[in-house]
Structures are given as structure tokens and as C-alpha cells.
Design an enzyme around this catalytic site. Structure first.
Site, PDB file in Angstrom:
ATOM      1  N   GLY A  46      35.665  24.001 119.917  1.00 38.53           N
ATOM      2  CA  GLY A  46      34.674  23.298 119.116  1.00 38.53           C
ATOM      3  C   GLY A  46      35.066  21.842 118.961  1.00 38.53           C
ATOM      4  O   GLY A  46      36.254  21.499 119.014  1.00 38.53           O
ATOM      5  N   GLN A  51      34.934  13.605 115.148  1.00 37.36           N
ATOM      6  CA  GLN A  51      36.252  13.653 115.793  1.00 37.36           C
ATOM      7  C   GLN A  51      36.370  12.657 116.947  1.00 37.36           C
ATOM      8  O   GLN A  51      37.479  12.363 117.388  1.00 37.36           O
ATOM      9  CB  GLN A  51      36.555  15.064 116.299  1.00 37.36           C
ATOM     10  CG  GLN A  51      36.782  16.060 115.182  1.00 37.36           C
ATOM     11  CD  GLN A  51      37.072  17.423 115.735  1.00 37.36           C
ATOM     12  OE1 GLN A  51      36.166  18.214 115.974  1.00 37.36           O
ATOM     13  NE2 GLN A  51      38.351  17.692 115.970  1.00 37.36           N
ATOM     14  N   CYS A  94      43.064  22.590 115.285  1.00 40.99           N
ATOM     15  CA  CYS A  94      42.070  21.516 115.333  1.00 40.99           C
ATOM     16  C   CYS A  94      42.511  20.476 116.360  1.00 40.99           C
ATOM     17  O   CYS A  94      43.686  20.093 116.394  1.00 40.99           O
ATOM     18  CB  CYS A  94      41.946  20.887 113.945  1.00 40.99           C
ATOM     19  SG  CYS A  94      40.739  19.567 113.853  1.00 40.99           S
ATOM     20  N   LEU A  95      41.573  19.999 117.165  1.00 41.89           N
ATOM     21  CA  LEU A  95      41.905  18.979 118.163  1.00 41.89           C
ATOM     22  C   LEU A  95      42.342  17.672 117.510  1.00 41.89           C
ATOM     23  O   LEU A  95      43.038  16.880 118.140  1.00 41.89           O
ATOM     24  CB  LEU A  95      40.705  18.741 119.085  1.00 41.89           C
ATOM     25  CG  LEU A  95      40.291  19.958 119.934  1.00 41.89           C
ATOM     26  CD1 LEU A  95      39.029  19.648 120.721  1.00 41.89           C
ATOM     27  CD2 LEU A  95      41.422  20.391 120.853  1.00 41.89           C
ATOM     28  N   HIS A 136      34.245  25.676 110.508  1.00 41.52           N
ATOM     29  CA  HIS A 136      35.255  24.633 110.742  1.00 41.52           C
ATOM     30  C   HIS A 136      34.573  23.326 111.145  1.00 41.52           C
ATOM     31  O   HIS A 136      34.910  22.256 110.626  1.00 41.52           O
ATOM     32  CB  HIS A 136      36.215  25.131 111.830  1.00 41.52           C
ATOM     33  CG  HIS A 136      37.275  24.165 112.216  1.00 41.52           C
ATOM     34  ND1 HIS A 136      38.596  24.340 111.889  1.00 41.52           N
ATOM     35  CD2 HIS A 136      37.235  23.013 112.934  1.00 41.52           C
ATOM     36  CE1 HIS A 136      39.314  23.338 112.381  1.00 41.52           C
ATOM     37  NE2 HIS A 136      38.500  22.512 113.029  1.00 41.52           N
ATOM     38  N   GLU A 137      33.625  23.409 112.070  1.00 46.23           N
ATOM     39  CA  GLU A 137      32.954  22.202 112.560  1.00 46.23           C
ATOM     40  C   GLU A 137      32.034  21.589 111.502  1.00 46.23           C
ATOM     41  O   GLU A 137      31.952  20.366 111.382  1.00 46.23           O
ATOM     42  CB  GLU A 137      32.196  22.485 113.861  1.00 46.23           C
ATOM     43  CG  GLU A 137      33.061  22.985 115.005  1.00 46.23           C
ATOM     44  CD  GLU A 137      34.268  22.118 115.340  1.00 46.23           C
ATOM     45  OE1 GLU A 137      34.222  20.893 115.100  1.00 46.23           O
ATOM     46  OE2 GLU A 137      35.266  22.676 115.824  1.00 46.23           O
ATOM     47  N   HIS A 140      33.987  19.467 109.336  1.00 46.56           N
ATOM     48  CA  HIS A 140      34.167  18.118 109.916  1.00 46.56           C
ATOM     49  C   HIS A 140      32.978  17.219 109.599  1.00 46.56           C
ATOM     50  O   HIS A 140      33.157  16.044 109.265  1.00 46.56           O
ATOM     51  CB  HIS A 140      34.328  18.186 111.442  1.00 46.56           C
ATOM     52  CG  HIS A 140      35.716  18.455 111.909  1.00 46.56           C
ATOM     53  ND1 HIS A 140      36.776  17.626 111.642  1.00 46.56           N
ATOM     54  CD2 HIS A 140      36.215  19.474 112.654  1.00 46.56           C
ATOM     55  CE1 HIS A 140      37.868  18.122 112.196  1.00 46.56           C
ATOM     56  NE2 HIS A 140      37.555  19.240 112.817  1.00 46.56           N
TER      57      HIS A 140
END
Length: 177
Positions: A46, A51, A94-95, A136-137, A140
Site C-alpha cells: 500500500g 508518502q 510502513c514504507l 493504515h492508508e 496516512h
């Protein structure tokens, strides 16, 4: 399609709530394409627009297993309509917080409404890993990171680790440049 650099925590852009997209246009579709390419390259399951430094309410995801065909999704202006009272705990990463994984508890199932890459209004239930990913997204998009769901001490230690990683990367880039 263009690979975009992924912001690393702490970065103030990751803590801002993203702006609604409204109508899906060619610029939004190009953003989605760049985000999918960036997510797959990272690799991740994701990626939210904040991000990559874009304050828009868009995220992409693909929770297909390694042995399954790719199943990319783009969600524009997503909103959670319902969340189950039942909770589930998953190890999240997480990226924007590389190599950090922590157990996070969230609703086990959620119902979402969003627009797809063509602007079509969609509504669907998500459970399992897909439910974790969409929540999660959306965090963000709301300026929240998964580590914000941890205690203050653990969150602080992770933030210090990310600051050190950013210094090391900047030093390596300067030496290579």
C-alpha cells in the site's frame, strides 16, 4: 509512469491531513500510475499520496499473495462507512518507516466508499490483510502513522531510529554525489 521518492518519518508532510480530490481527472490517474509503480518497486502492499509528498486523498494497494496475480486497487477520497467492533491484531510496517514492524490492533472488518481511477463510486467490505491495509492508508490520508498507535516511549525510539537512517542516507548521497 515515474518512480517517486518515498518520504521517511519524521517529515512534517506525513503529519498533515490530505485534501479531497473531488473529480478524478488525467492528473489523478497519472498520480495513481506513479504510485503503483513506486509501491511495487519499494516493494510494498500500500502507498498513500502523502508518502510521496502529494497532499491528496488517494492511495493504492495490492494485497494479492506472492503466488496470485497482481490485483492493484486505487482508492480516491476513501471513507470508512462502518467498522466492526471485533478487533484484529496484525504486524504492520510502513514504507515511510523502513524495517520497523509492530503489532497494531484495528477493527477486523470495515466498509469503505471511494472513487476508482475512472471516477466510479465504489463501496465494499474489507477484512483480513485488506482491512488492515485500507485502515493504515486512510490513517496516512489523515496525517497519522501506524506508530502513532504505539506508546510514547516506543514511538520516540522509532523516531530516533528514523532520524539516524535519514542522516546516514544523506551522508551516503553526499559521498556519492
Amino acid at each position: 509512469m515515474t518512480l517517486r521518492p518515498i518520504l521517511i518519518h519524521p517529515d512534517p508532510r506525513l503529519k498533515r491531513a490530505a485534501e479531497a480530490v473531488g473529480e478524478v481527472d488525467d492528473a489523478t490517474r497519472a498520480l495513481i500510475d506513479d504510485m503503483l509503480e513506486t509501491m511495487y518497486d519499494a516493494p510494498g502492499i500500500g502507498l498513500a499520496a502523502p508518502q510521496i509528498g502529494v497532499s491528496r486523498r488517494v492511495f493504492v494497494m495490492d494485497v494479492a499473495g506472492k503466488e496470485e496475480p497482481a490485483a492493484p486497487m486505487a482508492l480516491v477520497d476513501p471513507e470508512i462507512l462502518e467498522a466492526s467492533e471485533e478487533l484484529a491484531t496484525y504486524e504492520e510496517g510502513c514504507l515511510s518507516i523502513p524495517d520497523v514492524y509492530e503489532e497494531i490492533e484495528r477493527p477486523a472488518r470495515v466498509r469503505l466508499r471511494w472513487r476508482d481511477r475512472e471516477g466510479t463510486l465504489c463501496e465494499r467490505d474489507f477484512d483480513g490483510l485488506a482491512a488492515v491495509c485500507v485502515q493504515h492508508e486512510i490513517d496516512h490520508l489523515d496525517g497519522r502513522l501506524f506508530i502513532d498507535r504505539l506508546g510514547a516511549v516506543k514511538r520516540s525510539l522509532i523516531t530516533q531510529k528514523m532520524k539516524k537512517l535519514k542522516r546516514e542516507r544523506a551522508k551516503a548521497a553526499a559521498a556519492a554525489g
